[in-house]
Scaffold this active site. Structure first.
Site, short mmCIF file in Angstrom:
data_model
loop_
_atom_site.label_atom_id
_atom_site.label_comp_id
_atom_site.label_asym_id
_atom_site.label_seq_id
_atom_site.Cartn_x
_atom_site.Cartn_y
_atom_site.Cartn_z
N ASP A 395 0.86 -1.19 0.00
CA ASP A 395 0.00 0.00 0.00
C ASP A 395 0.89 1.24 0.00
OD1 ASP A 395 -2.19 1.66 0.18
OD2 ASP A 395 -2.35 1.49 2.35
N SER A 445 -1.05 -10.93 -0.27
CA SER A 445 -1.55 -9.63 0.17
C SER A 445 -1.65 -9.66 1.70
CB SER A 445 -2.93 -9.35 -0.44
OG SER A 445 -3.46 -8.14 0.07
N ASN A 446 -0.82 -8.86 2.35
CA ASN A 446 -0.76 -8.87 3.81
C ASN A 446 -1.72 -7.83 4.38
OD1 ASN A 446 -0.03 -9.42 6.43
ND2 ASN A 446 1.92 -8.34 6.33
N HIS A 498 -10.72 -20.77 -11.03
CA HIS A 498 -11.45 -22.04 -11.05
C HIS A 498 -11.42 -22.72 -12.41
CE1 HIS A 498 -13.57 -24.96 -8.89
NE2 HIS A 498 -14.43 -24.20 -8.23
N ASP A 502 -8.90 -26.56 -8.76
CA ASP A 502 -10.12 -26.95 -8.06
C ASP A 502 -9.92 -26.81 -6.56
OD1 ASP A 502 -8.79 -29.33 -7.10
OD2 ASP A 502 -9.19 -30.26 -9.04
#
Length: 528
Positions: A395, A445-446, A498, A502
């Site tokens: 960020d 993504s922390n 997807h 799976d």
């Protein structure tokens, strides 16, 4: 004037292409955005459009030849209308006077596929003496904040692009006076004036007149071409505006981008048949008053924020996402980190939890390579990557950036920590290099560093998986004997493509990743 059309970037990593077919011939008149030729890369057939109006004077390649990216593709005689170029951007021709030469600094390539950028700030002013490699200005692309250094020592003569305006790649950015021996020796480009003194005198006189006299806003005679650059005309077309109706505030009624934007917002009414005069200050006052009356503020989405908006929209609309959540007990790993932290700090290494997450992920990817793959556009083939280039979402002050640590599969936890510190420090300032942003194969993504436990992250296309880490919480859990104990628990949320992954695959992958994090000794044994 004659001008070479430079073949732009036509795909990541592509340096040449085959000229499949010319759609024009020498002597043809062409218009902006008209298709000129078809070229074939190793990925797709691409159509190259014109960026100026004019006449094709020479085709540099024959059908079937190999054309080079960033090399001239064809030559054309560009239509020039009086006032078609802003006086502030009038280039100074190179001329030697008393052992000195004034030469334009041409804005170089600053990233693959980038053709323009916003000048965020000038770090020098006209008249300043600068040294070689001294930072001259900060520019913002749609990927990062880039600092432009000087190539030679000398004196800044003229700044062509004002702060907040758009500068074009391969066009003059500023003029510098330097020793003749340092000059590039290149002849003036086609758009440069034949002599420096008349250009400088005219530009100075015009700039003075512009600064002292109110700008005239006029309507052009019927059938007369509006004075505006191709970029301004494109903006008007995108907004479905007849550019002939837009009052121009520039010399001779020239229309700038802010004129079009003001026209659309209603700050400037359509011109009458007779000329009217409106000072720019009055337009600004009207905008301010309008904002005050409505209590609203309009801010354009541009730069990295605009790029993120496009990327996220495309990812959601083209990739069927599914989310899988799990909790990981980090109690033992936190204890291990604390035991190593102080000694590594003495060596200048900042050890956080993230290098452990990345190394454990890399080890798990060895067993589940499909999570380190990319699918082609029509979902007919998968590309598996041997290198584990793990991205970390940062960020930054300029928006969301995702630099990646290259080759995690070959690096130790300490090496990953060193790379990670460098990348996050640069990313938070918006100065991460394009090379560090390219080539990612999977992303972390922390979000937990800010707050929150569960998320539904959007895949960083063309990757096939991303994980969001929640905050670490001290929560009650049962031990092996059924006693309630306090444990450090972190929730993780995976999003997978997807089409190729799976639920069973991502569950088994997460179980292995979780094992390495909950049992650091298992991670140690798995390392090569």
């Amino acid at each position: 004037m004659k001008k070479d059309f430079i073949l732009p970037d036509i795909g990541e990593g592509i340096v040449e292409c085959e000229l499949v077919d010319w759609l024009v011939k020498e002597g043809d008149r062409i218009v902006e955005d008209q298709p000129i030729c078809d070229v074939m890369t190793d990925k797709a057939l691409v159509q190259i459009p014109a960026i100026y109006n004019g006449v094709v004077s020479k085709l540099y390649y024959a059908k079937g030849d190999i054309a080079k990216v960033h090399a001239p593709l064809f030559e054309m005689i560009v239509d020039v209308v009086a006032g078609d170029a802003p006086v502030t951007a009038a280039p100074v021709a190179a001329v030697a006077v008393g052992g000195k030469v004034v030469e334009d600094f041409i804005l170089p390539d600053i990233g693959e596929g980038i053709v323009e950028c916003e000048v965020v700030d000038w770090l020098v002013k006209e008249g300043d003496i600068i040294a070689e490699d001294q930072p001259v200005c900060d520019v913002m692309t749609d990927k990062a904040l880039v600092q432009i250094p000087a190539k030679h020592p000398g004196k800044v003569v003229k700044l062509y692009t004002a702060k907040g305006h758009i500068a074009k790649v391969h066009e003059p950015l500023f003029a510098i006076e330097m020793d003749a021996a340092l000059a590039s020796g290149q002849p003036p480009s086609a758009h440069q004036a034949p002599a420096a003194t008349p250009v400088a005198t005219t530009a100075t006189a015009t700039a003075t007149a512009t600064a002292t006299a109110p700008a005239a806003v006029t309507s052009l005679p019927a059938g007369h071409k509006a004075l505006a650059s191709p970029a301004v005309r494109r903006l008007a077309r995108e907004l479905s505006i007849d550019i002939h109706r837009v009052p121009g505030t520039g010399p001779k009624g020239r229309v700038f981008k802010h004129d079009v934007q003001a026209f659309v917002s209603g700050a400037v009414a359509a011109p009458a048949t007779t000329a009217s005069v409106v000072a720019p200050a009055a337009v600004n006052a009207a905008n301010t008053a309008n904002s005050a009356n409505t209590g609203r503020r309009v801010e354009p989405i541009k730069g990295i924020k605009a790029a993120m908006a496009r990327q996220m929209a495309e990812s959601v609309s083209t990739i069927p996402h599914f989310t899988y959540c799990e909790e990981i007990d980090l109690t033992d790993l936190i204890a291990l980190r604390l035991s190593l932290k102080d000694n590594l700090a003495k060596q200048g290494v900042k050890l956080t939890m993230m290098p452990f997450f990345m190394k454990a992920m890399s080890l798990a990817l060895n067993e589940f390579p499909i999570l380190n793959s990319q699918v082609n556009a029509d979902c007919t083939a998968l590309t598996y990557f041997d290198e584990h280039n793990i991205g970390i979402a940062v960020d930054s002050k300029v928006g969301l950036l995702v630099p990646n640590v290259k080759d995690c599969q070959r690096k130790s936890i300490v090496e990953i920590a060193t790379d990670l510190t460098r990348l996050t420090d640069l990313a938070r300032e918006g100065r991460v290099s394009p090379a560090d942003l390219k080539g990612g194969t999977i992303t972390i993504s922390n979000i937990g560093a800010i707050g929150g436990t569960v998320a539904t992250p959007i895949i960083n296309k063309p990757e096939v998986a991303i994980v969001a880490l929640g905050k670490v919480q001290l929560l009650p859990r049962f031990d092996a004997k059924g006693h309630v104990v306090a444990r450090s628990i972190m929730q993780v949320s995976w999003s997978g493509d997807h089409r190729v992954i799976d639920g069973g695959t991502i569950a088994r992958f997460t179980n292995l990743w979780k094992k390495y994090l909950e049992e650091p000794s298992a991670m140690l044994v798995a390392m090569r």
